[in-house]
Write an enzyme that holds these catalytic residues in place. Structure first.
Site, PDB file in Angstrom:
ATOM      1  N   PHE A  62       0.723  -1.016  -0.309  1.00 40.21           N
ATOM      2  CA  PHE A  62      -0.059   0.000   0.054  1.00 40.21           C
ATOM      3  C   PHE A  62       0.769   1.568  -0.402  1.00 40.21           C
ATOM      4  O   PHE A  62       0.517   2.344   0.842  1.00 40.21           O
ATOM      5  CB  PHE A  62      -1.186  -0.435   1.492  1.00 40.21           C
ATOM      6  CG  PHE A  62      -1.604  -1.371   1.705  1.00 40.21           C
ATOM      7  CD1 PHE A  62      -2.577  -1.441   0.645  1.00 40.21           C
ATOM      8  CD2 PHE A  62      -1.172  -2.429   2.487  1.00 40.21           C
ATOM      9  CE1 PHE A  62      -2.900  -2.489   0.670  1.00 40.21           C
ATOM     10  CE2 PHE A  62      -1.831  -3.728   2.831  1.00 40.21           C
ATOM     11  CZ  PHE A  62      -3.121  -3.239   1.995  1.00 40.21           C
ATOM     12  N   ARG A  63       2.024   1.586  -0.321  1.00 40.11           N
ATOM     13  CA  ARG A  63       3.034   2.326  -0.393  1.00 40.11           C
ATOM     14  C   ARG A  63       3.489   2.598   0.877  1.00 40.11           C
ATOM     15  O   ARG A  63       4.247   3.746   0.883  1.00 40.11           O
ATOM     16  CB  ARG A  63       2.434   4.101  -1.715  1.00 40.11           C
ATOM     17  CG  ARG A  63       1.207   3.656  -2.729  1.00 40.11           C
ATOM     18  CD  ARG A  63       1.878   2.318  -4.086  1.00 40.11           C
ATOM     19  NE  ARG A  63       3.005   2.828  -4.437  1.00 40.11           N
ATOM     20  CZ  ARG A  63       4.570   3.164  -4.953  1.00 40.11           C
ATOM     21  NH1 ARG A  63       4.447   1.736  -5.791  1.00 40.11           N
ATOM     22  NH2 ARG A  63       5.415   4.207  -5.828  1.00 40.11           N
ATOM     23  N   LEU A  64       3.775   2.243   1.442  1.00 44.51           N
ATOM     24  CA  LEU A  64       4.405   2.398   3.083  1.00 44.51           C
ATOM     25  C   LEU A  64       5.650   1.471   3.094  1.00 44.51           C
ATOM     26  O   LEU A  64       5.315   0.576   3.638  1.00 44.51           O
ATOM     27  CB  LEU A  64       3.017   1.224   3.998  1.00 44.51           C
ATOM     28  CG  LEU A  64       2.145   2.501   3.681  1.00 44.51           C
ATOM     29  CD1 LEU A  64       0.802   1.450   4.828  1.00 44.51           C
ATOM     30  CD2 LEU A  64       1.891   3.708   4.661  1.00 44.51           C
ATOM     31  N   HIS A  65       6.530   2.099   2.119  1.00 48.46           N
ATOM     32  CA  HIS A  65       8.216   1.909   1.703  1.00 48.46           C
ATOM     33  C   HIS A  65       8.316   1.761   3.220  1.00 48.46           C
ATOM     34  O   HIS A  65       8.008   2.776   4.351  1.00 48.46           O
ATOM     35  CB  HIS A  65       8.352   2.214   0.562  1.00 48.46           C
ATOM     36  CG  HIS A  65       7.364   2.366  -0.624  1.00 48.46           C
ATOM     37  ND1 HIS A  65       7.198   1.222  -0.915  1.00 48.46           N
ATOM     38  CD2 HIS A  65       7.340   3.748  -0.967  1.00 48.46           C
ATOM     39  CE1 HIS A  65       5.739   1.569  -2.260  1.00 48.46           C
ATOM     40  NE2 HIS A  65       6.036   2.780  -2.496  1.00 48.46           N
TER      41      HIS A  65
END
Length: 206
Positions: free
Chosen positions: A184-187
């Site tokens: 979810f683009r929570l890198h």
């Protein structure tokens, strides 16, 4: 600077990493097993003295206590920009591992003995190509390049000496950022900043 715990993907303990070079070598070893071609490929960004940037892919050939080394024609566009503006940036992207490493620092030219040693390891036709190519200069036709290649093959039937314009550079890193893709683009992002003889480390928002 404080370091928040970073959940490293693929078993990579970013929160435990203390040495960016050791972590980079671990990631590079992983990439060698999963990247189909050139895991040592890196984007090299340079700029003119007045700040106009350009970027291209080159191959890192060595990492040691001096930094990240590569070789090129010193008379090429990148060679001239490196000699006029020592501030550079590198980026490794390993798509198979969903990882990036971004590096910022300054570049210096490698000693001639280092460049000679590496040049001797190159395949013969790569050595010939270093003589034949006027890198970054206009080329009238492919036939012209083929002609020059044949000329230098005849000129150097045995040992091929290093061309005087062919050289090497090493990037002394001042900032190294490790990026691991997250759901979810929570890198996960971890940056090392040079501080004296060591490194300060902190996490970044994705």
């Amino acid at each position: 600077m404080t370091m928040e715990v970073i959940e490293g993907r693929c078993g990579v303990p970013l929160d435990q990493a203390l040495d960016p070079f050791a972590l980079f070598r671990r990631w590079m070893d992983d990439a060698k097993h999963s990247e189909l071609n050139d895991p040592n490929a890196m984007s090299l960004a340079t700029a003119t003295p007045d700040g106009r940037p350009s970027v291209r892919i080159v191959l890192m050939k060595r990492l040691d206590e001096r930094g990240f080394s590569f070789y090129t024609n010193g008379e090429s566009r990148k060679g001239q920009e490196l000699r006029h503006n020592s501030h550079v940036a590198l980026c490794f992207h390993w798509k198979s591992r969903r990882r990036q490493v971004r590096i910022e620092g300054t570049v210096t030219e490698l000693p001639g003995t280092d460049v000679d040693a590496y040049f001797r390891q190159r395949q013969r036709m790569s050595q010939i190509g270093a003589w034949a190519s006027k890198q970054s200069q206009p080329l009238s036709s492919r036939a012209e390049l083929d002609r020059r290649t044949a000329e230098f093959e005849a000129r150097f039937p045995d040992v091929v000496p290093r061309p005087p314009h062919w050289t090497g550079f090493v990037v002394w890193p001042e900032r190294i950022e490790f990026w691991q893709e997250g759901d979810f683009r929570l890198h996960s992002r971890c940056v090392f900043l040079r501080e004296g003889n060591g490194w300060a480390k902190e996490s970044l928002y994705p």
